[in-house]
Design a protein around this motif. Structure first.
Motif, PDB file in Angstrom:
ATOM      1  N   VAL A 299       1.059  -1.165   0.139  1.00 23.85           N
ATOM      2  CA  VAL A 299       0.068   0.207   0.025  1.00 23.85           C
ATOM      3  C   VAL A 299       0.878   1.267  -0.047  1.00 23.85           C
ATOM      4  N   HIS A 300       0.591   2.272  -0.922  1.00 28.19           N
ATOM      5  CA  HIS A 300       1.466   3.392  -1.251  1.00 28.19           C
ATOM      6  C   HIS A 300       0.540   4.512  -0.957  1.00 28.19           C
ATOM      7  N   ARG A 301       0.753   5.494  -0.190  1.00 23.83           N
ATOM      8  CA  ARG A 301      -0.153   6.538  -0.150  1.00 23.83           C
ATOM      9  C   ARG A 301       0.585   8.033  -0.588  1.00 23.83           C
ATOM     10  N   VAL A 302       0.167   8.728  -1.658  1.00 21.79           N
ATOM     11  CA  VAL A 302       0.724   9.829  -2.029  1.00 21.79           C
ATOM     12  C   VAL A 302      -0.057  11.087  -1.532  1.00 21.79           C
ATOM     13  N   GLY A 303       0.812  12.026  -1.235  1.00 23.58           N
ATOM     14  CA  GLY A 303       0.147  13.261  -1.203  1.00 23.58           C
ATOM     15  C   GLY A 303      -0.572  13.327   0.413  1.00 23.58           C
ATOM     16  N   ALA A 304      -0.838  14.463   1.009  1.00 20.60           N
ATOM     17  CA  ALA A 304      -1.343  14.578   2.275  1.00 20.60           C
ATOM     18  C   ALA A 304      -2.547  14.026   2.296  1.00 20.60           C
ATOM     19  N   SER A 315     -16.589   3.841  -1.294  1.00 21.29           N
ATOM     20  CA  SER A 315     -16.384   3.408  -2.699  1.00 21.29           C
ATOM     21  C   SER A 315     -14.954   3.274  -2.982  1.00 21.29           C
ATOM     22  N   ALA A 316     -14.130   4.075  -2.719  1.00 24.05           N
ATOM     23  CA  ALA A 316     -12.520   3.921  -3.013  1.00 24.05           C
ATOM     24  C   ALA A 316     -12.255   2.652  -2.511  1.00 24.05           C
ATOM     25  N   ASP A 341      -3.556   8.220  -4.481  1.00 24.91           N
ATOM     26  CA  ASP A 341      -2.942   9.442  -4.454  1.00 24.91           C
ATOM     27  C   ASP A 341      -3.917  10.373  -4.365  1.00 24.91           C
ATOM     28  N   GLN A 342      -3.424  11.388  -3.263  1.00 25.04           N
ATOM     29  CA  GLN A 342      -4.435  12.435  -2.907  1.00 25.04           C
ATOM     30  C   GLN A 342      -3.696  13.685  -3.141  1.00 25.04           C
ATOM     31  N   ARG A 343      -2.629  13.831  -4.091  1.00 29.04           N
ATOM     32  CA  ARG A 343      -2.234  14.894  -4.400  1.00 29.04           C
ATOM     33  C   ARG A 343      -3.002  15.992  -5.219  1.00 29.04           C
ATOM     34  N   ASP A 344      -4.013  15.527  -5.844  1.00 27.50           N
ATOM     35  CA  ASP A 344      -4.934  16.415  -6.446  1.00 27.50           C
ATOM     36  C   ASP A 344      -5.986  17.077  -5.519  1.00 27.50           C
ATOM     37  N   PRO A 345      -6.289  18.305  -5.464  1.00 25.80           N
ATOM     38  CA  PRO A 345      -6.978  18.753  -4.478  1.00 25.80           C
ATOM     39  C   PRO A 345      -8.619  18.654  -4.869  1.00 25.80           C
ATOM     40  N   GLU A 346      -8.683  18.174  -6.153  1.00 24.86           N
ATOM     41  CA  GLU A 346     -10.059  18.121  -6.812  1.00 24.86           C
ATOM     42  C   GLU A 346     -10.571  16.789  -6.673  1.00 24.86           C
ATOM     43  N   ALA A 347      -9.661  15.670  -6.645  1.00 26.47           N
ATOM     44  CA  ALA A 347      -9.879  14.299  -6.820  1.00 26.47           C
ATOM     45  C   ALA A 347      -9.086  13.245  -6.122  1.00 26.47           C
ATOM     46  N   LEU A 348      -9.855  11.975  -5.814  1.00 31.26           N
ATOM     47  CA  LEU A 348      -8.911  10.877  -5.338  1.00 31.26           C
ATOM     48  C   LEU A 348      -8.756   9.898  -6.274  1.00 31.26           C
ATOM     49  N   VAL A 349      -7.639   9.536  -6.437  1.00 27.27           N
ATOM     50  CA  VAL A 349      -7.184   8.423  -7.385  1.00 27.27           C
ATOM     51  C   VAL A 349      -6.820   7.207  -6.565  1.00 27.27           C
ATOM     52  N   VAL A 350      -7.221   6.002  -7.072  1.00 28.03           N
ATOM     53  CA  VAL A 350      -6.768   4.579  -6.434  1.00 28.03           C
ATOM     54  C   VAL A 350      -6.534   3.942  -7.756  1.00 28.03           C
ATOM     55  N   PRO A 411     -14.133  12.312  -7.974  1.00 33.59           N
ATOM     56  CA  PRO A 411     -14.022  13.794  -7.827  1.00 33.59           C
ATOM     57  C   PRO A 411     -14.199  14.105  -6.198  1.00 33.59           C
ATOM     58  N   LEU A 412     -13.700  15.128  -5.565  1.00 31.46           N
ATOM     59  CA  LEU A 412     -14.032  15.547  -4.373  1.00 31.46           C
ATOM     60  C   LEU A 412     -14.754  16.585  -3.971  1.00 31.46           C
ATOM     61  N   PRO A 413     -15.716  16.814  -3.174  1.00 35.73           N
ATOM     62  CA  PRO A 413     -16.301  17.981  -3.085  1.00 35.73           C
ATOM     63  C   PRO A 413     -15.477  19.115  -2.522  1.00 35.73           C
ATOM     64  N   ALA A 414     -15.931  20.330  -2.560  1.00 33.18           N
ATOM     65  CA  ALA A 414     -14.914  21.634  -2.242  1.00 33.18           C
ATOM     66  C   ALA A 414     -14.867  21.371  -0.753  1.00 33.18           C
TER      67      ALA A 414
END
Length: 419
Positions: A299-304, A315-316, A341-350, A411-414
């Motif tokens: 398991v690798h976690r990227v981003g804060a 769902s993720a 990957d949580q580097r993108d402030p607008e989306a979560l990528v698994v 996509p992540l809510p604001a």
């Protein structure tokens, strides 16, 4: 998870290609019957006078050109293609000096008749059969009316062969229709089951949030006059819980139109020791459970890390869980990698990927991901449905270096905040 196997060579040949091959094979067989082969005292069939002249050879060439033209049209215009082939069979039989259309000249018609019966609707297939039998009857009638000898037995054999080819084609058509209907029904059941599971999870989530709202509202009502600061804080909690619940409802409940029927069974997470409403926080526990079954999960976690809405977090996790399960059951791999990957402030990528079967381990052949990378498997259908309800993007397919990769972008809510 594995790459889609290549299509066998014989399945790459089009029906027109098989028809052209059948015509050329019939010509070769006709020629072999009329020459003395090694070990024979004489040829099986004496060549007619016409076939040895220029006009006989011209008719054979013309028949071949018509047959090849019909072969080219078979897929796009099957009725026209069959007419070309029938005319070719009659013209090709004329210089042979025979009493009925030979089977060798009708072989290409039989192949085309099978292809039409297997791929076209019943009414069109029936017309093709009548059209194929017509020249046999007309050929015999013309010879009878002209006072010539008639090969009735040979004509009956040709007609019977055409009928058998048509029946085989209709059987293939029915088998394909039944298989397609079964796949569609199974896929629909898989989607419905996944929707019902999402509905149950959303029910738990909404009930939890509404319970918080009710408790905070009751507390605010009791202290609104004596402790206005605590009442204000309770109202803030009510507002936060209500907004989160409404956001989840807008994204998901609008797409859930079916009701659950029957009693729900035990949640699958109970057997693995995972919480009833898991999230990405328990991926390490999932990795431990999977490792005990023989698959190492890194398991690798990227981003804060950030606080995720419950429906997105769940769902993720479900996408990761289903993908890891497919690796464990079907790929033959001994390890896989999960990247959050949580580097993108607008989306979560698994992303879940493996490198293909490990040495000494064979993948399962009947795997719902082996058909194609476009998500035709039923496990992929559930994941795609779940991600689609959240307006996300889902991809699955073979990796360039071998193995398989599944990626979900949600996509992540604001209001999602960094922890």
């Amino acid at each position: 998870m594995s790459a889609t196997p290549s299509v066998p060579f014989l399945r790459r040949v089009t029906p027109g290609g098989w028809t052209a091959t059948a015509w050329l094979a019939g010509l070769l067989f006709t020629a072999l019957l009329r020459i003395r082969l090694p070990g024979q005292e004489e040829a099986d069939v004496l060549p007619g006078i016409v076939i040895l002249r220029w006009d006989g050879l011209t008719m054979l060439l013309l028949a071949t050109a018509l047959a090849l033209r019909g072969s080219v049209l078979l897929t796009r215009r099957p009725a026209a293609a069959l007419r070309y082939l029938l005319v070719a069979a009659v013209i090709g039989s004329t210089p042979l000096g025979v009493t009925a259309i030979p089977f060798a000249q009708y072989l290409a018609v039989d192949v085309a008749l099978y292809a039409i019966a297997a791929s076209r609707p019943p009414r069109e297939a029936g017309r093709a059969l009548l059209l194929a039998l017509g020249p046999v009857v007309v050929y015999l009638a013309v010879r009878l009316l002209s006072g010539w000898s008639v090969g009735t037995t040979g004509a009956l054999a040709v007609a019977l062969t055409a009928a058998v080819a048509w029946l085989l084609g209709r059987s293939e058509h029915q088998s394909r229709t039944y298989a397609e209907r079964t796949r569609a029904q199974t896929a629909a059941r898989a989607v419905t089951t996944e929707r019902l599971r999402i509905a149950r999870e959303m029910h738990d989530s909404v009930a939890h949030s509404i319970g918080i709202v009710a408790l905070q509202a009751g507390a605010a009502r009791r202290v609104i006059e004596t402790q206005p600061e605590q009442a204000r804080q309770a109202l803030v909690e009510i507002e936060t819980a209500s907004r989160e619940t409404l956001a989840g409802l807008r994204r998901m409940l609008g797409a859930l139109r079916t009701e659950e029927s029957g009693a729900a069974g035990a949640h699958p997470d109970e057997a693995t020791g995972l919480p009833e409403m898991p999230g990405l926080a328990v991926l390490d526990r999932l990795a431990e459970v999977t490792a005990a079954a023989g698959l190492r999960v890194a398991v690798h976690r990227v981003g804060a890390p950030r606080t995720l809405p419950q429906e997105i977090d769940l769902s993720a996790f479900r996408v990761v869980q289903e993908s890891v399960t497919n690796v464990l059951r079907h790929s033959g791999a001994d390890s896989c990698t999960v990247t959050v990957d949580q580097r993108d402030p607008e989306a979560l990528v698994v992303t879940v990927e493996d490198r293909g079967p490990a040495h000494g381990r064979d993948r399962e052949q009947n795997h719902d991901l082996t058909r194609s990378g476009d998500g035709s498997g039923y496990g992929l259908a559930g994941m795609r449905e779940r991600v689609g309800l959240l307006r996300g993007e889902f991809t699955a397919g073979p990796r360039p270096g071998g193995g398989y990769r599944v990626t979900a972008r949600l996509p992540l809510p604001a209001g999602a905040t960094v922890r």
